[in-house]
Design a protein around this motif. Sequence first.
Motif, PDB file in Angstrom:
ATOM      1  N   LEU A 265       1.049  -1.272   0.021  1.00 11.39           N
ATOM      2  CA  LEU A 265      -0.221   0.288   0.354  1.00 11.39           C
ATOM      3  C   LEU A 265       0.687   1.056  -0.027  1.00 11.39           C
ATOM      4  CD1 LEU A 265      -2.857  -1.164   2.606  1.00 11.39           C
ATOM      5  CD2 LEU A 265      -2.969  -1.241  -0.257  1.00 11.39           C
ATOM      6  N   ARG A 266       1.818   1.422   0.910  1.00 12.50           N
ATOM      7  CA  ARG A 266       3.043   2.679   0.808  1.00 12.50           C
ATOM      8  C   ARG A 266       3.329   2.775  -0.802  1.00 12.50           C
ATOM      9  NH1 ARG A 266       8.298   2.264   0.769  1.00 12.50           N
ATOM     10  NH2 ARG A 266       9.354   4.386   1.627  1.00 12.50           N
ATOM     11  N   ARG A 267       3.801   1.875  -1.339  1.00 13.48           N
ATOM     12  CA  ARG A 267       4.019   2.247  -2.984  1.00 13.48           C
ATOM     13  C   ARG A 267       3.014   2.585  -4.172  1.00 13.48           C
ATOM     14  NH1 ARG A 267       8.498  -2.522  -4.356  1.00 13.48           N
ATOM     15  NH2 ARG A 267       9.789  -2.424  -2.439  1.00 13.48           N
ATOM     16  N   VAL A 268       2.253   1.785  -3.783  1.00 15.52           N
ATOM     17  CA  VAL A 268       0.732   2.541  -4.219  1.00 15.52           C
ATOM     18  C   VAL A 268       0.641   3.845  -4.321  1.00 15.52           C
ATOM     19  CG1 VAL A 268      -1.551   2.159  -4.919  1.00 15.52           C
ATOM     20  CG2 VAL A 268       0.560   0.206  -4.822  1.00 15.52           C
ATOM     21  N   LEU A 269       0.437   4.363  -2.721  1.00 17.39           N
ATOM     22  CA  LEU A 269      -0.242   5.792  -2.209  1.00 17.39           C
ATOM     23  C   LEU A 269       1.606   6.838  -2.762  1.00 17.39           C
ATOM     24  CD1 LEU A 269      -0.952   4.977   1.381  1.00 17.39           C
ATOM     25  CD2 LEU A 269      -2.799   5.217  -0.878  1.00 17.39           C
ATOM     26  N   LEU A 270       2.101   6.703  -2.653  1.00 20.90           N
ATOM     27  CA  LEU A 270       3.897   6.974  -2.930  1.00 20.90           C
ATOM     28  C   LEU A 270       3.176   7.645  -4.514  1.00 20.90           C
ATOM     29  CD1 LEU A 270       6.300   8.065  -2.180  1.00 20.90           C
ATOM     30  CD2 LEU A 270       7.260   6.431  -2.690  1.00 20.90           C
ATOM     31  N   ALA A 271       2.931   6.532  -5.053  1.00 18.91           N
ATOM     32  CA  ALA A 271       3.364   6.424  -6.797  1.00 18.91           C
ATOM     33  C   ALA A 271       2.242   7.251  -7.276  1.00 18.91           C
ATOM     34  CB  ALA A 271       3.198   5.373  -7.903  1.00 18.91           C
ATOM     35  N   SER A 272       1.395   7.305  -6.789  1.00 20.16           N
ATOM     36  CA  SER A 272      -0.199   8.427  -6.999  1.00 20.16           C
ATOM     37  C   SER A 272       0.460   9.407  -6.280  1.00 20.16           C
ATOM     38  CB  SER A 272      -0.993   7.365  -5.784  1.00 20.16           C
ATOM     39  OG  SER A 272      -2.230   6.391  -6.172  1.00 20.16           O
ATOM     40  N   LEU A 273       0.769   9.779  -5.705  1.00 19.03           N
ATOM     41  CA  LEU A 273       1.016  11.236  -4.954  1.00 19.03           C
ATOM     42  C   LEU A 273       2.363  12.125  -6.235  1.00 19.03           C
ATOM     43  CD1 LEU A 273       1.202  10.911  -1.431  1.00 19.03           C
ATOM     44  CD2 LEU A 273      -0.338  11.989  -2.201  1.00 19.03           C
ATOM     45  N   LEU A 274       3.232  11.264  -6.280  1.00 23.35           N
ATOM     46  CA  LEU A 274       4.279  11.785  -7.774  1.00 23.35           C
ATOM     47  C   LEU A 274       3.322  11.960  -8.518  1.00 23.35           C
ATOM     48  CD1 LEU A 274       7.092   9.080  -6.489  1.00 23.35           C
ATOM     49  CD2 LEU A 274       7.001  11.776  -5.337  1.00 23.35           C
ATOM     50  N   LEU A 275       2.547  10.900  -9.075  1.00 20.62           N
ATOM     51  CA  LEU A 275       2.021  11.328 -10.006  1.00 20.62           C
ATOM     52  C   LEU A 275       0.425  12.672 -10.216  1.00 20.62           C
ATOM     53  CD1 LEU A 275       1.639   7.798 -11.529  1.00 20.62           C
ATOM     54  CD2 LEU A 275       2.791   9.023 -12.398  1.00 20.62           C
ATOM     55  N   ALA A 276       0.610  12.511  -9.263  1.00 16.96           N
ATOM     56  CA  ALA A 276      -0.999  14.028  -8.717  1.00 16.96           C
ATOM     57  C   ALA A 276       0.403  14.860  -8.476  1.00 16.96           C
ATOM     58  CB  ALA A 276      -1.244  14.156  -7.350  1.00 16.96           C
ATOM     59  N   ALA A 277       1.368  15.761  -8.138  1.00 17.76           N
ATOM     60  CA  ALA A 277       2.133  15.941  -8.584  1.00 17.76           C
ATOM     61  C   ALA A 277       2.708  16.525 -10.280  1.00 17.76           C
ATOM     62  CB  ALA A 277       3.197  16.486  -7.867  1.00 17.76           C
ATOM     63  N   LEU A 278       2.829  15.955 -10.817  1.00 19.98           N
ATOM     64  CA  LEU A 278       3.298  15.919 -11.930  1.00 19.98           C
ATOM     65  C   LEU A 278       1.586  16.229 -13.044  1.00 19.98           C
ATOM     66  CD1 LEU A 278       4.393  15.624 -14.635  1.00 19.98           C
ATOM     67  CD2 LEU A 278       3.990  13.175 -14.834  1.00 19.98           C
ATOM     68  N   ARG A 279       1.269  16.054 -12.263  1.00 24.50           N
ATOM     69  CA  ARG A 279      -0.714  16.419 -13.392  1.00 24.50           C
ATOM     70  C   ARG A 279      -1.262  17.663 -13.170  1.00 24.50           C
ATOM     71  NH1 ARG A 279      -6.431  13.948 -12.134  1.00 24.50           N
ATOM     72  NH2 ARG A 279      -7.107  14.553 -13.759  1.00 24.50           N
TER      73      ARG A 279
END
Length: 383
Positions: A265-279
């Motif tokens: 779950l940590r990796r999924v949440l981390l990837a989601s947040l990094l892609l949000a910053a890009l978006r």
Amino acid sequence: MAPIPYWRLSSFYLFYFALLGSTAPFLALYFDHLGFSSARIGELVAIPMLMRCVAPNLWGWLGDRSGQRLLIVRLGALCTLASFSLIFVAKSYAWLALVMALHAFFWHAVLPQFEVITLAHLQGQTARYSQVRLWGSIGFILTVVALGRLFEWLSLDIYPVALVAIMAGIVLASLWVPNAQPPGQHERSDGGGFLRQLASPGVAAFYVCVALMQLSHGPYYTFLTLHLERLGYARGTIGMLWALGVVAEVLMFLAMSWILARFSLRRVLLASLLLAALRWWLLGSFAEYPGVLLFAQLLHAATFGSFHAAAIAFVQRSFGARQQGQGQALYAALAGTGGALGALYSGYSWNALGATITFSIASVAALVAAVIIAFRMTEEKAP
């Protein structure tokens, strides 16, 4: 194992998120149609989110104490319809603020309790949550496309009528859903209450990141439609762009059981947040380029789809059966807090600082949340 009432659960999600699909892209547009300034629009959009800070915790506590979750869902849906209908009485700022606050107090009672009911029906088959929840995304898609086209043909004056019709659908769907309770044998053996479970490693940090993630969505949900309209995109096209993001979300939901079986779950949440910053950076700086805009909308699969599914799994993993309602309610409340702050700051900064800076602030908020997840949450795969 009892069969899952798949279509009954799915129909509720379809109508509930159809309502979100009618408000997220078009509510600010409607207030702009009524002649309000960007600051007043930000305030009116923030009011339902502020109610989300209070209402879910109150109703979550009541649901856990009484066990009458389905009754709360049905009463909440009915009171949402009744209170929003007051919008036909007047259109002044004060009256609209009252309508926004009153209907949101009941609307935000509904989903956290329904999530607990759904997960209770899915005992032993939790991976199927995303397959049920994706119908909410389909409802969102159908609504944004239909209303986008409708508002090209007709005046926005018809907007409140459309919302009332969707709210009536939520009421009818809630009457079709059978009840279910989280089984008592899943209660934690350590006897810890809600606050003790909240103090477990990484749980408080997770909730802070939920608030930051929703704060970062502030400019998106409040001003994206106006932003794209002023860049020259037609309302029908804007509706299709909103729908594209939710199509990506649906595909992500379909893949989430596979993803959560292979990644923590940590990796999924981390990837989601990094892609949000890009978006958010792309939307603020390059939305005039259709190719970039399409790519940014596809990232909705991460900024909402994977983040929400992983967050629901995290809450279920972190709380015992008798605290599930409060855990889901706190998730909704902190999401509402972040969303309200995001709507407020974007409302005040939109004209003063411009779209680029406003979306850049959102990008920074997502990055901060990513750092917190990276350093405060431990690696653990979803059950």
